[in-house]
Motif scaffolding. Structure first.
Motif, PDB file in Angstrom:
ATOM      1  N   GLU A   1      -7.053  -5.540   4.418  1.00 38.27           N
ATOM      2  CA  GLU A   1      -7.711  -5.521   5.729  1.00 38.27           C
ATOM      3  C   GLU A   1      -8.407  -4.185   5.964  1.00 38.27           C
ATOM      4  O   GLU A   1      -9.501  -4.135   6.544  1.00 38.27           O
ATOM      5  CB  GLU A   1      -6.691  -5.796   6.831  1.00 38.27           C
ATOM      6  N   GLU A   2      -7.796  -3.095   5.504  1.00 36.51           N
ATOM      7  CA  GLU A   2      -8.395  -1.770   5.665  1.00 36.51           C
ATOM      8  C   GLU A   2      -9.712  -1.649   4.900  1.00 36.51           C
ATOM      9  O   GLU A   2     -10.608  -0.907   5.307  1.00 36.51           O
ATOM     10  CB  GLU A   2      -7.418  -0.697   5.176  1.00 36.51           C
TER      11      GLU A   2
ATOM     12  N   LEU B   1       0.477  -5.093  -5.402  1.00 35.63           N
ATOM     13  CA  LEU B   1      -0.210  -3.798  -5.406  1.00 35.63           C
ATOM     14  C   LEU B   1      -0.192  -3.184  -4.002  1.00 35.63           C
ATOM     15  O   LEU B   1      -1.245  -3.028  -3.364  1.00 35.63           O
ATOM     16  CB  LEU B   1      -1.663  -3.964  -5.882  1.00 35.63           C
ATOM     17  N   PRO B   2       0.976  -2.799  -3.502  1.00 36.06           N
ATOM     18  CA  PRO B   2       1.046  -2.309  -2.119  1.00 36.06           C
ATOM     19  C   PRO B   2       0.358  -0.972  -1.895  1.00 36.06           C
ATOM     20  O   PRO B   2       0.085  -0.606  -0.749  1.00 36.06           O
ATOM     21  CB  PRO B   2       2.550  -2.210  -1.854  1.00 36.06           C
ATOM     22  N   THR B   3       0.068  -0.223  -2.981  1.00 34.75           N
ATOM     23  CA  THR B   3      -0.564   1.084  -2.823  1.00 34.75           C
ATOM     24  C   THR B   3      -2.050   1.056  -3.176  1.00 34.75           C
ATOM     25  O   THR B   3      -2.679   2.111  -3.291  1.00 34.75           O
ATOM     26  CB  THR B   3       0.128   2.156  -3.693  1.00 34.75           C
ATOM     27  N   ILE B   4      -2.636  -0.127  -3.330  1.00 33.05           N
ATOM     28  CA  ILE B   4      -4.052  -0.217  -3.701  1.00 33.05           C
ATOM     29  C   ILE B   4      -4.909   0.506  -2.660  1.00 33.05           C
ATOM     30  O   ILE B   4      -4.716   0.360  -1.459  1.00 33.05           O
ATOM     31  CB  ILE B   4      -4.495  -1.693  -3.858  1.00 33.05           C
ATOM     32  N   ASP B   5      -5.855   1.292  -3.129  1.00 29.35           N
ATOM     33  CA  ASP B   5      -6.733   2.059  -2.254  1.00 29.35           C
ATOM     34  C   ASP B   5      -7.823   1.141  -1.702  1.00 29.35           C
ATOM     35  O   ASP B   5      -8.442   0.378  -2.450  1.00 29.35           O
ATOM     36  CB  ASP B   5      -7.354   3.200  -3.070  1.00 29.35           C
ATOM     37  N   LYS B   6      -8.080   1.227  -0.409  1.00 25.85           N
ATOM     38  CA  LYS B   6      -9.139   0.407   0.185  1.00 25.85           C
ATOM     39  C   LYS B   6     -10.483   0.673  -0.476  1.00 25.85           C
ATOM     40  O   LYS B   6     -11.321  -0.232  -0.615  1.00 25.85           O
ATOM     41  CB  LYS B   6      -9.223   0.644   1.694  1.00 25.85           C
TER      42      LYS B   6
END
Length: 243
Positions: free
Chosen positions: A40-41, A104-109
């Motif tokens: 969403e980010e 992938l909870p740390t995926i960069d927007k």
């Protein structure tokens, strides 16, 4: 946000190394919700979780997200998102589908946004991400998938092959493949209808099916590799990073 772009997050509970991982708590939220937040980010399109488990769908909806139920027997996330795509967009309004893995909870927007950049070239069927390997141990680690490619524009490689081996040989950079894909709709439909290919089965890498069928994949080069949560140790690292 682009109405013709859909971010789809496949999630299943049947992980052998970390059972129930979509619902694992990370910094006060289930992991699948953390992934939805990152998507969403990125603000590139509507975000939909595709799952075969009612509990996952209910958790996503309880946190304000959208979820679609799919069959349990899909061999891959690509097949799962295609079933969901046909269900929620039967008229074909969606043109681009970004497949963000549910672990992938740390995926960069910024990485999610970068995944669609190669699709600016009309000859590209689907796109992915890669980053230059800086850790010497990763060069020979078969769990680190390497992208062998050639630069076609600044920051963009055309993928020629994917392998678990150390490749290419000789001096020069090696690239770590990041398993996030942006598909043109027609390419995704073609891909899921193809049978598994010989190199795909040998390397255990489904993206080789597309290359063997003559489909073109370009990769955007990004700065970091997101943490994929596959084991209890990975989960501890994700909790530390997001906590």
């Amino acid at each position: 946000m682009n109405a013709s772009t859909l971010v789809m997050v496949p999630a299943r509970m049947a992980s052998t190394r970390l059972p129930g991982k979509p619902l694992a708590d990370i910094a006060g939220l289930p992991m699948i919700v953390q992934v939805v937040r990152r998507a969403e980010e990125a603000d590139v399109g509507r975000v939909v979780v595709c799952t075969d488990t009612q509990e996952v769908a209910e958790v996503v909806r309880a946190h304000g997200g959208e979820a679609v139920m799919t069959r349990e027997d899909h061999p891959s996330g690509s097949d799962r998102i295609y079933e969901a795509l046909e269900a929620i967009d039967p008229d074909g309004a969606v043109e681009t589908i970004i497949n963000v893995q549910g672990d992938l909870p740390t995926i960069d927007k910024a990485a999610i946004r970068a995944s669609i950049l190669p699709l600016a070239a009309p000859e590209v069927d689907f796109a992915t991400l890669t980053t230059q390997i800086t850790d010497e141990e990763e060069r020979s680690n078969p769990n680190v998938v390497k992208l062998v490619g050639t630069e076609v524009s600044p920051g963009i490689l055309r993928a020629l092959y994917f392998t678990r081996a150390t490749a290419p040989h000789g001096d020069g950079p090696l690239f770590h493949h990041i398993g996030l894909y942006a598909w043109r709709r027609a390419a995704l439909e073609r891909f899921v209808k193809l049978p598994p290919s010989p190199l795909e089965m040998r390397e255990k890498l489904e993206q080789l099916r597309a290359l063997e069928a003559g489909m073109r994949c370009d990769a955007a080069i990004v700065d970091t590799v997101p943490l994929g949560v596959d084991t209890p140790a990975d989960l501890d690292r994700a909790r530390a990073l997001l906590g």
